[in-house]
Design a protein around this motif. Structure first.
Motif, PDB file in Angstrom:
ATOM      1  N   GLU A 163      -2.281  -4.034   7.127  1.00  0.00           N
ATOM      2  CA  GLU A 163      -2.594  -2.892   6.562  1.00  0.00           C
ATOM      3  C   GLU A 163      -2.063  -1.878   6.638  1.00  0.00           C
ATOM      4  N   ASN A 164      -1.959  -1.369   7.981  1.00  0.00           N
ATOM      5  CA  ASN A 164      -1.111  -0.163   8.526  1.00  0.00           C
ATOM      6  C   ASN A 164       0.472  -0.510   8.386  1.00  0.00           C
ATOM      7  N   ALA A 165       0.873  -1.519   8.691  1.00  0.00           N
ATOM      8  CA  ALA A 165       2.306  -1.767   8.637  1.00  0.00           C
ATOM      9  C   ALA A 165       2.453  -1.787   6.855  1.00  0.00           C
ATOM     10  N   THR A 166       1.721  -2.175   6.007  1.00  0.00           N
ATOM     11  CA  THR A 166       2.044  -1.985   4.474  1.00  0.00           C
ATOM     12  C   THR A 166       1.895  -0.594   4.285  1.00  0.00           C
ATOM     13  N   LEU A 167       1.103   0.045   4.757  1.00  0.00           N
ATOM     14  CA  LEU A 167       0.944   1.578   4.078  1.00  0.00           C
ATOM     15  C   LEU A 167       2.189   2.203   4.776  1.00  0.00           C
ATOM     16  N   ARG A 168       2.720   1.862   6.013  1.00  0.00           N
ATOM     17  CA  ARG A 168       4.169   2.746   6.566  1.00  0.00           C
ATOM     18  C   ARG A 168       5.216   2.387   5.885  1.00  0.00           C
ATOM     19  N   LYS A 170       5.249   1.585   2.621  1.00  0.00           N
ATOM     20  CA  LYS A 170       5.043   2.056   1.398  1.00  0.00           C
ATOM     21  C   LYS A 170       5.538   3.704   1.436  1.00  0.00           C
ATOM     22  N   CYS A 171       4.931   4.390   2.711  1.00  0.00           N
ATOM     23  CA  CYS A 171       5.144   5.734   2.777  1.00  0.00           C
ATOM     24  C   CYS A 171       6.595   5.848   3.519  1.00  0.00           C
TER      25      CYS A 171
END
Length: 221
Positions: A163-168, A170-171
Motif C-alpha cells: 500500500e505504501n508503494a502504491t501511494l508513493r 500515485k504521489c
C-alpha cells in the motif's frame, strides 16, 4: 337474611337422610346429563344408595366408559412407573458423578502439590511425568501461537509495504530505501578533483620543530 354455611356431616335422622339423598341424587344425575349434552363429554355416573341400590347414568355405554377408564389408568400407572425409573436412574447418575467429581478434586489437589503425604514414590513419579508432559504440551502450543502471530504480522507488513508503494507511485515520491542506496553508491565513488582537507587544532609543524630543537639545546648546555 343471609343463609348460614351448612356444616357437612352425616345426617343422623334416617328420614331426613333419605330425603336429602333422593334430592341430591336427582340433581347430580341432571348435572351429569347436562354436562354430556352441553359439552359433548363422555360421562358415566354410578351411585349406590345406603341400602345398596344402584343408580347410574352413562352418556354412551357404561361398559365402554369403564374399559376406557381402565386403559387410561393403566397408561397413567405405566407412565408413573417409567417416571419413577427415570428418576431413580438420574439419582444413580448424580451419585456416580458426585463420586467422580470428588476423585477429580483429590487428583487436582495432588497436582497442585497438596495432600502428598500419603503418596508413594511410584505415584509421585507418575505425577511428575504427567506434569512434565503437560508443560511440554503447553510450551509447544505457546510456540505455535507465537509463530502464527509472527506470520500474521509479516503478512500485514507486506500488505502495508504494498500500500505504501502504491501511494508513493500515485504521489510521485521516490522510495526512501532506493534513494538512500543510490546515495551510498554515489558516496563510495572517488573523484580526482576532490580535495582532501585535514583539520588540525594546536601548533603547526614548523613551530613544534623549533620548540623541540630549543629544548634539546638547553638540556645539553
Amino acid at each position: 337474611m343471609v343463609r348460614g354455611k351448612t356444616q357437612l356431616r352425616r345426617i343422623e335422622n334416617a328420614t331426613s337422610r333419605q330425603v336429602t339423598f333422593s334430592k341430591r341424587r336427582n340433581g347430580l344425575l341432571k348435572k351429569a346429563f347436562e354436562l354430556s349434552v352441553l359439552c359433548d363429554a363422555e360421562v358415566a355416573l354410578i351411585i349406590f344408595s345406603p341400602k345398596g341400590k344402584l343408580d347410574e347414568f352413562s352418556s354412551s355405554s357404561m361398559q365402554e366408559t369403564i374399559e376406557r377408564y381402565r386403559a387410561y389408568k393403566k397408561d397413567v400407572e405405566a407412565d408413573k412407573c417409567i417416571v419413577e425409573q427415570n428418576l431413580q436412574h438420574l439419582k444413580n447418575e448424580a451419585a456416580t458423578m458426585a463420586k467422580k467429581i470428588e476423585v477429580l478434586e483429590f487428583s487436582k489437589r495432588k497436582f497442585l502439590g497438596e495432600n502428598l503425604g500419603t503418596c508413594s514414590i511410584e505415584e509421585l513419579q507418575r505425577l511428575e511425568r504427567q506434569l512434565e508432559l503437560s508443560v511440554t504440551g503447553i510450551r509447544a502450543k505457546k510456540m505455535q501461537v507465537f509463530m502464527e502471530r509472527i506470520d500474521r504480522l509479516k503478512e500485514k507488513e507486506q500488505i502495508l509495504q504494498a500500500e505504501n508503494a502504491t501511494l508513493r507511485d500515485k504521489c510521485g515520491v521516490e522510495n526512501p530505501q532506493q534513494e538512500s542506496s543510490d546515495k551510498g553508491e554515489e558516496g563510495g565513488k572517488y573523484d580526482e578533483n576532490d580535495v582532501e582537507t585535514e583539520l588540525f587544532i594546536g601548533l603547526n609543524r614548523e613551530t613544534r620543530t623549533r620548540r623541540v630543537t630549543h629544548d634539546l639545546y638547553n638540556n645539553n648546555n
